[in-house]
Design a protein around this motif. Structure first.
Motif, PDB file in Angstrom:
ATOM      1  N   MET A  57      15.902  -0.750   4.808  1.00 52.13           N
ATOM      2  CA  MET A  57      14.710  -0.904   5.632  1.00 52.13           C
ATOM      3  C   MET A  57      14.223  -2.350   5.519  1.00 52.13           C
ATOM      4  O   MET A  57      14.191  -2.929   4.428  1.00 52.13           O
ATOM      5  N   THR A  58      13.851  -2.903   6.666  1.00 55.10           N
ATOM      6  CA  THR A  58      13.322  -4.263   6.703  1.00 55.10           C
ATOM      7  C   THR A  58      11.866  -4.173   7.126  1.00 55.10           C
ATOM      8  O   THR A  58      11.574  -3.633   8.185  1.00 55.10           O
ATOM      9  N   ASP A  59      10.991  -4.675   6.305  1.00 49.75           N
ATOM     10  CA  ASP A  59       9.572  -4.640   6.656  1.00 49.75           C
ATOM     11  C   ASP A  59       9.152  -6.036   7.108  1.00 49.75           C
ATOM     12  O   ASP A  59       9.451  -7.026   6.433  1.00 49.75           O
ATOM     13  N   GLU A  60       8.451  -6.088   8.235  1.00 47.47           N
ATOM     14  CA  GLU A  60       8.101  -7.400   8.800  1.00 47.47           C
ATOM     15  C   GLU A  60       7.131  -8.182   7.904  1.00 47.47           C
ATOM     16  O   GLU A  60       6.966  -9.384   8.078  1.00 47.47           O
ATOM     17  N   ARG A  61       6.518  -7.516   6.947  1.00 49.81           N
ATOM     18  CA  ARG A  61       5.639  -8.246   6.021  1.00 49.81           C
ATOM     19  C   ARG A  61       6.453  -9.005   4.969  1.00 49.81           C
ATOM     20  O   ARG A  61       5.908  -9.709   4.139  1.00 49.81           O
ATOM     21  N   GLY A  62       7.770  -8.823   5.014  1.00 48.54           N
ATOM     22  CA  GLY A  62       8.625  -9.628   4.148  1.00 48.54           C
ATOM     23  C   GLY A  62       9.167  -8.912   2.929  1.00 48.54           C
ATOM     24  O   GLY A  62       9.033  -9.406   1.812  1.00 48.54           O
ATOM     25  N   PHE A  63       9.770  -7.763   3.132  1.00 50.47           N
ATOM     26  CA  PHE A  63      10.471  -7.141   2.011  1.00 50.47           C
ATOM     27  C   PHE A  63      11.518  -6.137   2.500  1.00 50.47           C
ATOM     28  O   PHE A  63      11.500  -5.731   3.671  1.00 50.47           O
ATOM     29  N   TYR A  64      12.431  -5.786   1.591  1.00 51.17           N
ATOM     30  CA  TYR A  64      13.540  -4.875   1.908  1.00 51.17           C
ATOM     31  C   TYR A  64      13.568  -3.747   0.882  1.00 51.17           C
ATOM     32  O   TYR A  64      13.200  -3.946  -0.282  1.00 51.17           O
ATOM     33  N   TYR A  65      14.049  -2.597   1.317  1.00 56.46           N
ATOM     34  CA  TYR A  65      14.227  -1.484   0.376  1.00 56.46           C
ATOM     35  C   TYR A  65      15.168  -0.457   0.995  1.00 56.46           C
ATOM     36  O   TYR A  65      15.411  -0.469   2.205  1.00 56.46           O
ATOM     37  N   PHE A  66      15.699   0.411   0.144  1.00 57.27           N
ATOM     38  CA  PHE A  66      16.487   1.536   0.639  1.00 57.27           C
ATOM     39  C   PHE A  66      15.559   2.707   0.869  1.00 57.27           C
ATOM     40  O   PHE A  66      14.724   3.019  -0.001  1.00 57.27           O
ATOM     41  N   HIS A  67      15.706   3.356   1.993  1.00 58.38           N
ATOM     42  CA  HIS A  67      14.927   4.576   2.233  1.00 58.38           C
ATOM     43  C   HIS A  67      15.890   5.745   2.332  1.00 58.38           C
ATOM     44  O   HIS A  67      16.889   5.675   3.049  1.00 58.38           O
ATOM     45  N   ALA A  68      15.553   6.802   1.605  1.00 57.68           N
ATOM     46  CA  ALA A  68      16.459   7.956   1.556  1.00 57.68           C
ATOM     47  C   ALA A  68      16.712   8.535   2.948  1.00 57.68           C
ATOM     48  O   ALA A  68      15.792   8.612   3.766  1.00 57.68           O
ATOM     49  N   LEU A  69      17.932   8.910   3.166  1.00 51.45           N
ATOM     50  CA  LEU A  69      18.281   9.586   4.413  1.00 51.45           C
ATOM     51  C   LEU A  69      18.024  11.082   4.250  1.00 51.45           C
ATOM     52  O   LEU A  69      17.840  11.564   3.125  1.00 51.45           O
ATOM     53  N   GLU A  70      18.041  11.767   5.345  1.00 47.79           N
ATOM     54  CA  GLU A  70      17.887  13.229   5.316  1.00 47.79           C
ATOM     55  C   GLU A  70      18.931  13.822   4.374  1.00 47.79           C
ATOM     56  O   GLU A  70      20.107  13.467   4.450  1.00 47.79           O
ATOM     57  N   GLY A  71      18.487  14.656   3.471  1.00 52.36           N
ATOM     58  CA  GLY A  71      19.434  15.304   2.558  1.00 52.36           C
ATOM     59  C   GLY A  71      19.636  14.550   1.261  1.00 52.36           C
ATOM     60  O   GLY A  71      20.183  15.101   0.306  1.00 52.36           O
ATOM     61  N   GLN A  72      19.258  13.287   1.207  1.00 52.02           N
ATOM     62  CA  GLN A  72      19.401  12.545  -0.054  1.00 52.02           C
ATOM     63  C   GLN A  72      18.205  12.857  -0.951  1.00 52.02           C
ATOM     64  O   GLN A  72      17.082  13.037  -0.459  1.00 52.02           O
ATOM     65  N   ASN A  73      18.464  12.904  -2.239  1.00 52.14           N
ATOM     66  CA  ASN A  73      17.378  13.210  -3.182  1.00 52.14           C
ATOM     67  C   ASN A  73      16.461  12.007  -3.375  1.00 52.14           C
ATOM     68  O   ASN A  73      16.934  10.879  -3.424  1.00 52.14           O
ATOM     69  N   VAL A  74      15.172  12.303  -3.462  1.00 50.77           N
ATOM     70  CA  VAL A  74      14.218  11.205  -3.677  1.00 50.77           C
ATOM     71  C   VAL A  74      13.560  11.366  -5.037  1.00 50.77           C
ATOM     72  O   VAL A  74      13.505  12.461  -5.595  1.00 50.77           O
ATOM     73  N   SER A  75      13.063  10.246  -5.527  1.00 46.43           N
ATOM     74  CA  SER A  75      12.468  10.246  -6.869  1.00 46.43           C
ATOM     75  C   SER A  75      11.079  10.880  -6.825  1.00 46.43           C
ATOM     76  O   SER A  75      10.179  10.354  -6.161  1.00 46.43           O
ATOM     77  N   PRO A  76      10.880  11.986  -7.542  1.00 43.45           N
ATOM     78  CA  PRO A  76       9.558  12.631  -7.525  1.00 43.45           C
ATOM     79  C   PRO A  76       8.488  11.813  -8.237  1.00 43.45           C
ATOM     80  O   PRO A  76       7.312  12.003  -8.023  1.00 43.45           O
ATOM     81  N   GLN A  77       8.940  10.891  -9.096  1.00 41.54           N
ATOM     82  CA  GLN A  77       7.968  10.068  -9.834  1.00 41.54           C
ATOM     83  C   GLN A  77       7.097   9.239  -8.891  1.00 41.54           C
ATOM     84  O   GLN A  77       5.968   8.897  -9.221  1.00 41.54           O
ATOM     85  N   THR A  78       7.648   8.920  -7.741  1.00 38.00           N
ATOM     86  CA  THR A  78       6.940   7.967  -6.879  1.00 38.00           C
ATOM     87  C   THR A  78       5.641   8.540  -6.322  1.00 38.00           C
ATOM     88  O   THR A  78       4.760   7.799  -5.951  1.00 38.00           O
ATOM     89  N   ARG A  79       5.534   9.878  -6.275  1.00 36.37           N
ATOM     90  CA  ARG A  79       4.286  10.457  -5.781  1.00 36.37           C
ATOM     91  C   ARG A  79       3.123  10.064  -6.704  1.00 36.37           C
ATOM     92  O   ARG A  79       2.003   9.854  -6.263  1.00 36.37           O
ATOM     93  N   ARG A  80       3.444   9.953  -8.004  1.00 39.67           N
ATOM     94  CA  ARG A  80       2.411   9.562  -8.975  1.00 39.67           C
ATOM     95  C   ARG A  80       1.975   8.129  -8.717  1.00 39.67           C
ATOM     96  O   ARG A  80       0.805   7.789  -8.859  1.00 39.67           O
ATOM     97  N   LEU A  81       2.941   7.296  -8.323  1.00 42.08           N
ATOM     98  CA  LEU A  81       2.608   5.893  -8.052  1.00 42.08           C
ATOM     99  C   LEU A  81       1.667   5.791  -6.858  1.00 42.08           C
ATOM    100  O   LEU A  81       0.732   4.995  -6.838  1.00 42.08           O
ATOM    101  N   ALA A  82       1.962   6.618  -5.840  1.00 40.38           N
ATOM    102  CA  ALA A  82       1.122   6.589  -4.634  1.00 40.38           C
ATOM    103  C   ALA A  82      -0.311   6.975  -4.979  1.00 40.38           C
ATOM    104  O   ALA A  82      -1.269   6.311  -4.563  1.00 40.38           O
ATOM    105  N   VAL A  83      -0.456   8.018  -5.766  1.00 42.28           N
ATOM    106  CA  VAL A  83      -1.801   8.472  -6.135  1.00 42.28           C
ATOM    107  C   VAL A  83      -2.493   7.411  -6.990  1.00 42.28           C
ATOM    108  O   VAL A  83      -3.665   7.080  -6.774  1.00 42.28           O
ATOM    109  N   PHE A  84      -1.750   6.868  -7.933  1.00 37.66           N
ATOM    110  CA  PHE A  84      -2.296   5.790  -8.778  1.00 37.66           C
ATOM    111  C   PHE A  84      -2.828   4.660  -7.896  1.00 37.66           C
ATOM    112  O   PHE A  84      -3.934   4.167  -8.074  1.00 37.66           O
ATOM    113  N   PHE A  85      -2.021   4.272  -6.920  1.00 37.79           N
ATOM    114  CA  PHE A  85      -2.383   3.156  -6.044  1.00 37.79           C
ATOM    115  C   PHE A  85      -3.603   3.500  -5.182  1.00 37.79           C
ATOM    116  O   PHE A  85      -4.521   2.694  -5.029  1.00 37.79           O
TER     117      PHE A  85
END
Lengths: 195, 411
Positions: A57-85
């Motif tokens: 994924m390319t974000d116009e604000r200036g960064f790159y990351y991998f975004h899970a595709l359908e069926g790929q497992n995602v990290s459940p830890q990240t939900r905690r980060l979102a709430v923290f933020f």
């Protein structure tokens, strides 16, 4: 000179970039060469990773990351980060009264663990308490470490951290998720009104 | 009220302008505050404090509020001063819609009067119409000025008020004063239709009266031209106000939406926990595996192949190295070709060479060998940008080179 038939994927820093992205890190200009090369050969990286089953994924604000595709497992830890933020966002907005644009407020300052609002208000303690662990300073420090690992934040000195541009993704996600909640509530309301 | 004498009114205003400005800024004020303001502004040559205070009331610069204890500037006077100061008031779309409704009524009456030749009535209607048209023009113009002032104020005074409060006002300005005007000027909407109808009526009346009552026709023509000017200006003012406010409005909306979204999600987490929100799917960070860098073995093997590739390795020309170029000579006449190159000196050596080698039935190996010979042995200048060349089924990339004057020393 080189033959272009085979050189397209001989990309600089390929192994390092792949390793970082695959472990969930968001790469931005603070990451120096890795970001520069991604930017320079964006299309080639994107195509190569796509062949390998990864969505760059390319974000116009200036960064790159991998975004899970359908069926790929995602990290459940990240939900905690979102709430923290989001706790931090709400606290900033209500305390600073929007003295400056929200994004600037988030990116322009740094915090020590002790300065975080998460343990300072009962409401936030209750919210953080929903994240499987009892909230305390150690838990907050762990969350910050995860934010740093995924490239959302960086330690600015031993005890202080600041957010990096990719953290703005959490704001997009908040808008998206809140819109979903509103839509759900709207539908539920309509159903309730139907005799 | 002594303001029936306009000269006295205006003279007092000119003599006491700083005081009147203070009163305007104060809004409503009590007697003690008024006395303090007068004392602050009074010069040695001015009348007594009491006289100035009486004149303010007598000339109509101030009037008592209904409760009797406080004073304020009457609205027409306040508007006058704000107009002079270019501090424009805001007119709601509802008020403007009222003017438009009145215009529609005048339009109907205009047609009726025309049918019965009620010329006296026509004249009065034309005057009324002009007044309404000018009201709309000034009020929408005032809105534009007020919005522009507000935007300038927001941008210049950020530190004075929390952004959250400013954003609230931006959203209020937009939703109350700007968005409804868009409906008014929308060609699909009622206002547009009413103004079109009025335009048609005025043209018809003007034609009918040109011979018999040229004075009336001229009045109607004036009303029609004012109508055109008003419509033009309303659109322009709206557009300008939009341009001023839109960036702030968008930002305001986004910021406050984002803050509200954060709170909404946190409320949900507090009441129902985090799992139902599926936040992790939105974030989309893949599960980290120590060795699971690729989704399958084939992909893994593919990447290893790529990792083994060395893009900067020299191009192998098999046995066709310098000094043993018999294979190439068999197909292309290399010395003659180089001689010809010296004479022609093309801007892009590779492009020229591709054509020559192809013409002589050579292959890509011949081309690469000839090019290598030229680059190593002849003085060339390379351009900055890479170019792609197609040769048969091959795509080759190189920076275009041009021959310079002298040969290399070892040639």
């Amino acid at each position: 000179m080189t033959s272009t038939e085979t050189s397209r994927f001989a990309l600089p820093y390929l192994a390092e970039i792949f390793a970082e992205l695959a472990r969930g890190r968001h790469l931005c200009n603070e990451d120096g060469n890795l970001y520069q090369e991604l930017q320079e050969h964006e299309a080639d990286f994107e195509q190569l990773f796509q062949q390998l089953g990864y969505r760059l994924m390319t974000d116009e604000r200036g960064f790159y990351y991998f975004h899970a595709l359908e069926g790929q497992n995602v990290s459940p830890q990240t939900r905690r980060l979102a709430v923290f933020f989001l706790v931090l966002v709400e606290a900033l907005w209500s305390e600073a009264g929007g003295a400056e644009p929200l994004e600037d407020m988030i990116l322009d300052r740094s915090w020590s663990i002790g300065e975080l609002p998460h343990l300072g208000r009962q409401r936030y303690v209750e919210i953080m308490g929903q994240l499987e662990k009892e909230p305390d300073e150690e838990m907050l420090r762990e969350e910050v470490k995860r934010l740093v690992r995924f490239g959302f934040a960086a330690w600015s000195s031993d005890e202080r951290f600041r957010f990096r541009v990719p953290a703005l993704r959490f704001l997009d996600i908040a808008r998206e998720v809140a819109a979903g909640l509103e839509a759900e509530e709207g539908e539920a309301g309509e159903e309730a009104e139907t005799p | 009220m002594a303001s029936a004498n306009p000269q006295r009114f205006l003279r007092f205003a000119a003599d006491n302008y700083p005081l009147l400005k203070d009163i305007l800024d104060a809004g409503s004020l009590g007697w003690a505050q008024l006395t303090a303001l007068i004392e602050r502004r009074r010069r040695a040559t001015d009348p007594e404090l009491e006289t100035i205070r009486e004149n303010l009331l007598a000339l109509g610069f101030l009037e008592r509020q209904p409760d009797g204890d406080m004073l304020e500037m009457p609205q027409p006077v306040e508007r006058f001063f704000r107009y002079i100061h270019r501090e424009h008031h805001l007119t709601s779309a509802g008020q403007i819609q009222n003017y438009v409704d009145e215009i529609a009524r005048i339009d109907r009456e205009l047609i009726e009067s025309l049918e019965v030749d009620a010329h006296q009535r026509l004249s009065m209607l034309a005057e009324e119409l002009v007044e309404r048209i000018e009201l709309i023009r000034h009020d929408i113009g005032g809105n534009k000025e007020a919005i522009t002032d507000a935007v300038i104020h927001f941008q210049a005074n950020r530190e004075e008020a929390p952004l959250r409060d400013l954003y609230t006002r931006v959203i209020w300005l937009w939703e109350r004063y700007l968005a409804p005007v868009q409906d008014l000027i929308d060609t699909e909407q009622v206002m547009e239709q009413q103004l079109n109808s009025l335009d048609g009526s005025l043209v018809q009346a003007e034609r009918g009266l040109t011979v018999e009552r040229p004075d009336l026709a001229a009045m109607l023509r004036d009303a029609r031209l004012r109508l055109y000017r008003m419509r033009r200006q309303v659109v322009n003012d709206f557009r300008e106000a939009m341009l001023e406010l839109q960036p702030l409005y968008r930002r305001a909306l986004r910021e406050s939406r984002t803050a509200r979204a954060a709170s909404r999600i946190l409320d949900h987490v507090r009441r129902e926990g985090v799992s139902g929100l599926n936040l992790e799917r939105h974030i989309g960070v893949l599960v980290m595996r120590h060795e699971g860098l690729f989704s399958d073995l084939a992909a893994k093997a593919y990447l290893y192949n790529i990792a083994d590739y060395h893009p900067d390795a020299d191009v192998e020309l098999d046995d066709a190295v310098d000094g043993d170029d018999s294979a190439a000579v068999a197909r292309v006449d290399l010395p003659a070709m180089l001689e010809q190159l010296q004479q022609e000196r093309p801007a892009d050596t590779m492009a020229w060479l591709s054509g020559q080698v192809a013409e002589q039935g050579g292959g890509v190996r011949d081309l690469l060998m000839a090019y290598g010979r030229i680059v190593r042995r002849m003085e060339t200048t390379a351009h900055a940008e890479q170019t792609e060349y197609r040769f048969g089924g091959y795509f080759l990339s190189a920076r275009p080179r041009t021959l310079t004057d002298k040969r290399k020393a070892d040639d």
